[in-house]
Motif scaffolding. Structure first.
Motif, short mmCIF file in Angstrom:
data_model
loop_
_atom_site.label_atom_id
_atom_site.label_comp_id
_atom_site.label_asym_id
_atom_site.label_seq_id
_atom_site.Cartn_x
_atom_site.Cartn_y
_atom_site.Cartn_z
N LEU A 28 10.49 -11.19 -1.27
CA LEU A 28 9.18 -10.55 -1.19
C LEU A 28 8.18 -11.21 -2.13
CD1 LEU A 28 10.38 -6.83 -1.25
CD2 LEU A 28 9.91 -8.26 0.74
N TYR A 29 6.95 -11.35 -1.66
CA TYR A 29 5.85 -11.77 -2.52
C TYR A 29 5.18 -10.57 -3.17
CZ TYR A 29 6.03 -16.60 -0.92
OH TYR A 29 6.43 -17.89 -0.68
N SER A 30 5.08 -9.51 -2.40
CA SER A 30 4.45 -8.30 -2.91
C SER A 30 4.88 -7.13 -2.05
CB SER A 30 2.92 -8.42 -2.89
OG SER A 30 2.44 -8.49 -1.56
N VAL A 31 4.66 -5.93 -2.58
CA VAL A 31 4.93 -4.71 -1.83
C VAL A 31 3.69 -3.83 -1.88
CG1 VAL A 31 6.34 -2.63 -1.63
CG2 VAL A 31 7.40 -4.78 -2.36
N HIS A 32 3.27 -3.37 -0.72
CA HIS A 32 2.13 -2.47 -0.62
C HIS A 32 2.63 -1.09 -0.24
CE1 HIS A 32 -1.12 -5.70 0.34
NE2 HIS A 32 -0.05 -6.31 -0.12
N TRP A 33 1.92 -0.08 -0.70
CA TRP A 33 2.18 1.29 -0.26
C TRP A 33 0.91 1.90 0.31
CZ3 TRP A 33 6.81 3.57 0.20
CH2 TRP A 33 7.90 3.02 -0.48
N TYR A 34 1.05 2.51 1.50
CA TYR A 34 -0.07 3.14 2.19
C TYR A 34 0.34 4.56 2.60
CZ TYR A 34 -2.24 -1.45 2.68
OH TYR A 34 -2.81 -2.68 2.42
N ARG A 35 -0.66 5.43 2.69
CA ARG A 35 -0.42 6.79 3.18
C ARG A 35 -1.29 7.00 4.42
NH1 ARG A 35 -1.27 10.86 -1.20
NH2 ARG A 35 -3.48 10.43 -0.94
N GLN A 36 -0.70 7.61 5.43
CA GLN A 36 -1.41 7.87 6.68
C GLN A 36 -1.31 9.35 7.02
OE1 GLN A 36 0.15 5.97 10.25
NE2 GLN A 36 -1.92 5.73 11.08
N LYS A 37 -2.46 9.98 7.13
CA LYS A 37 -2.48 11.37 7.57
C LYS A 37 -2.61 11.38 9.09
CE LYS A 37 -4.09 13.34 3.24
NZ LYS A 37 -2.93 14.22 2.96
N HIS A 38 -2.18 12.47 9.69
CA HIS A 38 -2.11 12.55 11.14
C HIS A 38 -3.46 12.24 11.80
CE1 HIS A 38 -0.61 13.78 15.01
NE2 HIS A 38 -1.64 14.58 15.16
N GLY A 39 -3.45 11.28 12.71
CA GLY A 39 -4.66 10.92 13.44
C GLY A 39 -5.65 10.06 12.67
N GLU A 40 -5.26 9.62 11.48
CA GLU A 40 -6.16 8.82 10.66
C GLU A 40 -5.57 7.43 10.41
OE1 GLU A 40 -7.67 12.75 8.15
OE2 GLU A 40 -7.16 10.90 7.09
N ALA A 41 -6.39 6.56 9.86
CA ALA A 41 -5.94 5.21 9.53
C ALA A 41 -5.13 5.22 8.24
CB ALA A 41 -7.14 4.28 9.38
N PRO A 42 -4.22 4.29 8.08
CA PRO A 42 -3.50 4.18 6.80
C PRO A 42 -4.48 3.87 5.67
CG PRO A 42 -2.41 2.90 8.51
CD PRO A 42 -3.74 3.32 9.07
N PHE A 44 -4.77 2.64 1.61
CA PHE A 44 -4.07 1.92 0.55
C PHE A 44 -3.83 2.80 -0.67
CE2 PHE A 44 -2.97 -1.76 -1.94
CZ PHE A 44 -3.51 -1.57 -3.19
N LEU A 45 -2.61 2.72 -1.22
CA LEU A 45 -2.28 3.42 -2.46
C LEU A 45 -2.18 2.44 -3.63
CD1 LEU A 45 0.44 5.95 -1.24
CD2 LEU A 45 -1.95 6.43 -1.82
N MET A 46 -1.31 1.45 -3.48
CA MET A 46 -1.16 0.46 -4.53
C MET A 46 -0.40 -0.74 -4.03
SD MET A 46 1.64 2.37 -6.95
CE MET A 46 0.79 3.95 -6.81
N ILE A 47 -0.52 -1.82 -4.78
CA ILE A 47 0.21 -3.05 -4.50
C ILE A 47 0.98 -3.46 -5.74
CG2 ILE A 47 -1.84 -4.42 -5.08
CD1 ILE A 47 -0.85 -6.59 -3.21
N LEU A 48 2.19 -3.93 -5.56
CA LEU A 48 3.01 -4.42 -6.66
C LEU A 48 3.35 -5.88 -6.40
CD1 LEU A 48 4.26 -1.28 -5.87
CD2 LEU A 48 4.93 -1.65 -8.24
N LEU A 49 3.17 -6.68 -7.41
CA LEU A 49 3.37 -8.11 -7.28
C LEU A 49 4.72 -8.53 -7.87
CD1 LEU A 49 -0.20 -9.27 -8.31
CD2 LEU A 49 0.63 -8.57 -6.07
N LYS A 50 5.10 -9.77 -7.61
CA LYS A 50 6.34 -10.31 -8.16
C LYS A 50 6.31 -10.21 -9.68
CE LYS A 50 7.92 -14.16 -6.45
NZ LYS A 50 8.01 -15.54 -5.89
#
Lengths: 112, 118
Positions: A28-42, A44-50
């Protein structure tokens, strides 16, 4: 290619803690975390790098273990607004291209 | 700051018909992505553009799907002919640069187009 998330679903009472895991079979180069509520777009929460870093935002934090190709999202003292589906996105190198591939999601339900 | 714009919001078609989706990314964002999200699953990357060039389209069913990004700004995704299994939400996203992990960049998603193929 697709990272694997666990658990698939979590039901909590307000104020309880949760951990969502994300693991990949590829480097992995990086890991992203996203939250999506029903019927909505994801969203962004945070990104973690190497580098095995850990990040936090309010009561949501995450860790990234590059060696194990894993990341975990920690939600402490959960609030009703935390409900939604959480996706990890792993940035991988495939066929000469760098791309962001999402897991299948973890559905989090917070009850009063 | 204006977000990623997509249209239409909903589309219902019959199988074997054609359909097109439009996306306008955030101004100045070089990278544009089209994802397909089937109900209950995570977004699946279909195609990724860097300016007006294709970076990756390995997951795009090229016999029926096509996409273009003219002048490196807005983009269209077309399906012709549509199949029942194409029913999904089509999400467009953009980012400032391509190398996300090196630049700490994130994806901004549009609201998506919900496609129902009957």
């Amino acid at each position: 290619q697709q990272p694997v998330q666990s658990p698939q679903a979590v039901i909590l009472r307000e104020g309880e803690d949760a951990v969502i895991n994300c693991s990949s079979s590829k480097a992995l180069y990086s890991v992203h975390w996203y939250r999506q509520k029903h019927g909505e777009a994801p969203v962004f929460l945070m990104i973690l790098l190497k580098g095995g870093e850990q990040k936090g935002h309010d009561k949501i934090s995450a860790s990234f273990n590059e060696k194990k190709q894993q990341s975990s999202l920690y939600l402490t003292a959960s609030q009703l607004s935390y409900s939604g589906t959480y996706f990890c996105g792993t940035e991988i190198w495939v066929q000469g291209a760098q791309k962001l591939v999402f897991g299948q999601g973890t559905r989090l339900t917070i009850n009063p | 700051e204006a977000g990623v714009a997509q249209s239409p919001r909903y589309k219902i078609i019959e199988k074997r018909q054609s359909v097109a989706f439009w996306c306008n990314p955030i101004s100045g964002h070089a990278t544009l992505y089209w994802y397909q999200q089937i109900l209950g699953q995570g977004p699946k990357l279909l195609i990724q553009f860097q300016n007006n060039g294709v970076v990756d389209d390995s997951q795009l069913p090229k016999d029926r799907f096509s996409a273009e990004r003219l002048k490196g700004v807005d983009s269209t995704l077309k399906i012709q002919p549509a199949k029942l299994e194409d029913s999904a939400v089509y999400l467009c996203a953009s980012s400032l640069v391509w190398a996300l992990g090196r630049t700490n960049e994130k994806l901004f998603f549009g609201s998506g187009t919900q496609l129902s193929v009957l």
